[in-house]
Design a protein around this motif. Structure first.
Motif, PDB file in Angstrom:
ATOM      1  N   SER A  98      41.976  30.702  38.917  1.00  0.00           N
ATOM      2  CA  SER A  98      41.998  29.160  38.940  1.00  0.00           C
ATOM      3  C   SER A  98      43.581  28.654  38.997  1.00  0.00           C
ATOM      4  N   GLU A  99      44.488  29.721  39.265  1.00  0.00           N
ATOM      5  CA  GLU A  99      45.708  29.117  39.875  1.00  0.00           C
ATOM      6  C   GLU A  99      45.874  28.203  40.983  1.00  0.00           C
ATOM      7  N   GLU A 100      46.467  27.262  40.764  1.00  0.00           N
ATOM      8  CA  GLU A 100      47.047  26.460  41.823  1.00  0.00           C
ATOM      9  C   GLU A 100      47.569  27.204  43.201  1.00  0.00           C
ATOM     10  N   ASN A 101      48.517  28.232  42.772  1.00  0.00           N
ATOM     11  CA  ASN A 101      49.176  29.027  43.669  1.00  0.00           C
ATOM     12  C   ASN A 101      48.320  30.091  44.462  1.00  0.00           C
ATOM     13  N   GLU A 102      48.057  29.653  45.811  1.00  0.00           N
ATOM     14  CA  GLU A 102      47.009  30.230  46.632  1.00  0.00           C
ATOM     15  C   GLU A 102      47.536  31.703  46.682  1.00  0.00           C
ATOM     16  N   THR A 103      48.733  32.028  46.821  1.00  0.00           N
ATOM     17  CA  THR A 103      49.169  33.402  46.793  1.00  0.00           C
ATOM     18  C   THR A 103      48.641  34.145  45.608  1.00  0.00           C
ATOM     19  N   LEU A 104      48.782  33.665  44.466  1.00  0.00           N
ATOM     20  CA  LEU A 104      48.351  34.343  43.367  1.00  0.00           C
ATOM     21  C   LEU A 104      46.727  34.364  43.381  1.00  0.00           C
ATOM     22  N   VAL A 105      46.028  33.568  44.041  1.00  0.00           N
ATOM     23  CA  VAL A 105      44.730  33.642  44.093  1.00  0.00           C
ATOM     24  C   VAL A 105      44.337  34.900  45.132  1.00  0.00           C
ATOM     25  N   GLU A 106      45.150  34.721  46.140  1.00  0.00           N
ATOM     26  CA  GLU A 106      44.839  35.871  47.104  1.00  0.00           C
ATOM     27  C   GLU A 106      44.960  37.246  46.575  1.00  0.00           C
ATOM     28  N   PHE A 107      46.111  37.419  45.888  1.00  0.00           N
ATOM     29  CA  PHE A 107      46.146  38.905  45.305  1.00  0.00           C
ATOM     30  C   PHE A 107      45.314  39.254  44.093  1.00  0.00           C
ATOM     31  N   ALA A 108      44.725  38.038  43.486  1.00  0.00           N
ATOM     32  CA  ALA A 108      43.901  38.222  42.332  1.00  0.00           C
ATOM     33  C   ALA A 108      42.370  38.676  42.902  1.00  0.00           C
ATOM     34  N   ILE A 109      41.936  37.917  43.948  1.00  0.00           N
ATOM     35  CA  ILE A 109      40.717  38.171  44.840  1.00  0.00           C
ATOM     36  C   ILE A 109      40.850  39.609  45.317  1.00  0.00           C
ATOM     37  N   GLY A 110      42.068  39.896  45.711  1.00  0.00           N
ATOM     38  CA  GLY A 110      42.155  41.310  46.652  1.00  0.00           C
ATOM     39  C   GLY A 110      41.892  42.313  45.450  1.00  0.00           C
ATOM     40  N   GLY A 111      42.413  42.170  44.367  1.00  0.00           N
ATOM     41  CA  GLY A 111      42.090  43.256  43.174  1.00  0.00           C
ATOM     42  C   GLY A 111      40.852  43.204  42.704  1.00  0.00           C
ATOM     43  N   LEU A 112      40.131  42.175  42.540  1.00  0.00           N
ATOM     44  CA  LEU A 112      38.670  42.042  42.188  1.00  0.00           C
ATOM     45  C   LEU A 112      37.823  42.666  43.278  1.00  0.00           C
ATOM     46  N   CYS A 113      38.190  42.752  44.407  1.00  0.00           N
ATOM     47  CA  CYS A 113      37.418  43.202  45.586  1.00  0.00           C
ATOM     48  C   CYS A 113      37.788  44.881  45.492  1.00  0.00           C
ATOM     49  N   ASN A 114      38.915  45.236  45.196  1.00  0.00           N
ATOM     50  CA  ASN A 114      39.079  46.671  44.990  1.00  0.00           C
ATOM     51  C   ASN A 114      38.425  47.171  43.842  1.00  0.00           C
ATOM     52  N   LEU A 115      38.183  46.240  43.029  1.00  0.00           N
ATOM     53  CA  LEU A 115      37.509  46.987  41.663  1.00  0.00           C
ATOM     54  C   LEU A 115      36.269  46.975  41.529  1.00  0.00           C
ATOM     55  N   CYS A 116      35.390  46.195  42.218  1.00  0.00           N
ATOM     56  CA  CYS A 116      34.066  45.974  41.994  1.00  0.00           C
ATOM     57  C   CYS A 116      33.115  46.709  42.598  1.00  0.00           C
ATOM     58  N   ALA A 117      33.593  47.679  43.460  1.00  0.00           N
ATOM     59  CA  ALA A 117      32.696  48.714  43.801  1.00  0.00           C
ATOM     60  C   ALA A 117      32.285  49.584  42.653  1.00  0.00           C
ATOM     61  N   ASP A 118      33.054  49.654  41.678  1.00  0.00           N
ATOM     62  CA  ASP A 118      32.802  50.533  40.455  1.00  0.00           C
ATOM     63  C   ASP A 118      31.766  49.693  39.728  1.00  0.00           C
ATOM     64  N   ARG A 119      30.752  50.556  39.032  1.00  0.00           N
ATOM     65  CA  ARG A 119      29.491  49.880  38.440  1.00  0.00           C
ATOM     66  C   ARG A 119      29.951  49.212  37.355  1.00  0.00           C
ATOM     67  N   ALA A 120      30.941  49.689  36.344  1.00  0.00           N
ATOM     68  CA  ALA A 120      31.515  49.455  35.215  1.00  0.00           C
ATOM     69  C   ALA A 120      32.203  47.894  35.177  1.00  0.00           C
ATOM     70  N   ASN A 121      32.986  47.961  36.553  1.00  0.00           N
ATOM     71  CA  ASN A 121      33.809  46.790  36.665  1.00  0.00           C
ATOM     72  C   ASN A 121      32.761  45.742  37.334  1.00  0.00           C
ATOM     73  N   LYS A 122      31.798  46.102  38.215  1.00  0.00           N
ATOM     74  CA  LYS A 122      30.803  45.057  38.575  1.00  0.00           C
ATOM     75  C   LYS A 122      30.390  44.442  37.421  1.00  0.00           C
ATOM     76  N   GLU A 123      29.687  45.176  36.481  1.00  0.00           N
ATOM     77  CA  GLU A 123      29.141  44.642  35.405  1.00  0.00           C
ATOM     78  C   GLU A 123      30.050  43.743  34.475  1.00  0.00           C
ATOM     79  N   HIS A 124      31.209  44.017  34.301  1.00  0.00           N
ATOM     80  CA  HIS A 124      32.185  43.176  33.733  1.00  0.00           C
ATOM     81  C   HIS A 124      32.257  42.050  34.216  1.00  0.00           C
ATOM     82  N   ILE A 125      32.414  41.981  35.717  1.00  0.00           N
ATOM     83  CA  ILE A 125      32.774  40.638  36.446  1.00  0.00           C
ATOM     84  C   ILE A 125      31.305  39.708  36.274  1.00  0.00           C
ATOM     85  N   LEU A 126      30.351  40.318  36.306  1.00  0.00           N
ATOM     86  CA  LEU A 126      29.005  39.735  36.162  1.00  0.00           C
ATOM     87  C   LEU A 126      28.546  39.154  34.747  1.00  0.00           C
ATOM     88  N   GLN A 127      29.083  39.847  33.909  1.00  0.00           N
ATOM     89  CA  GLN A 127      28.687  39.402  32.312  1.00  0.00           C
ATOM     90  C   GLN A 127      29.633  38.346  32.109  1.00  0.00           C
TER      91      GLN A 127
END
Length: 229
Positions: A98-127
């Motif tokens: 939700s940051e206005e800084n697009e670079t922070l958003v880029e790194f944040a979604i990149g981190g989530l992309c790396n994490l969400c292949a894991d089932r526990a991480n995926k469930e956390h994001i969804l819930q």
């Protein structure tokens, strides 16, 4: 993205990650309070000049970007998943979307992309309501952010009826149809895979029938692939 950081063997992986999270939080607090210290509010000292205040803000933003990039790089390694969950880094990434800084958003979604292949991480994001935040990233002006968002949505989706409904809602499918025309090969290929593997033919047909403005906030690709004769 920043190079993969090295862990100090005397601190340990968990300790190093904790230090990064603490640094991010302290930098965020500093950025919010720069120029408004308690003495300033009490009228004891004058507020710093606009130039000094802006320099502080830019310095804090740069520091946050570096720390978030390091955390996103640690998310590549599955051996870090337990520590990242323990330190609530997934929530830190989600909040940063939700940051206005697009670079922070880029790194944040990149981190989530790396994490969400894991089932526990995926469930956390969804819930925890992460899906709308991730879908919003599809409208980013930064291509890497959009690519990470599309990939993350694919990881979070399950082919067939068990898929989370928001992930294959009509505006998202319309967006993927637009991206499937992109001149960016990576984006075009990802969109085509999403449409073929995660959407039913009826969902795609419905998205084609709906007016283009249904995909509110999701822009057309800046360049499109040449139309076949």
């Amino acid at each position: 993205m920043a190079q993969k950081p090295k862990v100090d063997p005397h601190v340990g992986r968990l300790g190093y990650l904790q230090a990064l999270v603490t640094e991010f939080q302290e930098t965020e607090s500093q950025g919010e309070s720069d120029g408004w210290a308690s003495g300033d509010r009490a009228g004891i000292r004058p507020r710093p000049s606009p130039r000094t205040w802006l320099q502080c803000r830019f310095s804090a933003a740069d520091a946050k970007e570096q720390v978030l990039a390091n955390l996103a790089n640690f998310a590549y390694d599955p051996s870090n998943y337990q520590y990242l969950r323990q330190l609530q880094v997934l929530d830190l990434f989600l909040d940063s979307l939700s940051e206005e800084n697009e670079t922070l958003v880029e790194f944040a979604i990149g981190g989530l992309c790396n994490l969400c292949a894991d089932r526990a991480n995926k469930e956390h994001i969804l819930q925890t309501g992460g899906v709308p935040l991730i879908i919003n990233c599809l409208s980013s002006p930064k291509e890497e952010t959009v690519l990470s968002a599309v990939t993350t949505i694919m990881y979070l989706s399950s082919p067939g009826p068990s898929s989370h409904p928001e992930l294959t809602a009509t505006p998202v499918v319309q967006c993927m149809l637009r991206f499937s025309l992109s001149a960016n090969t990576r984006l075009r290929n990802l969109a085509q895979v999403f449409l073929e593997d995660f959407c039913s033919p009826s969902q795609v047909a419905e998205a084609r029938r709906r007016p283009a403005h249904s995909a509110l906030g999701i822009p057309l690709p800046r360049t499109e692939a040449p139309q076949q004769p």
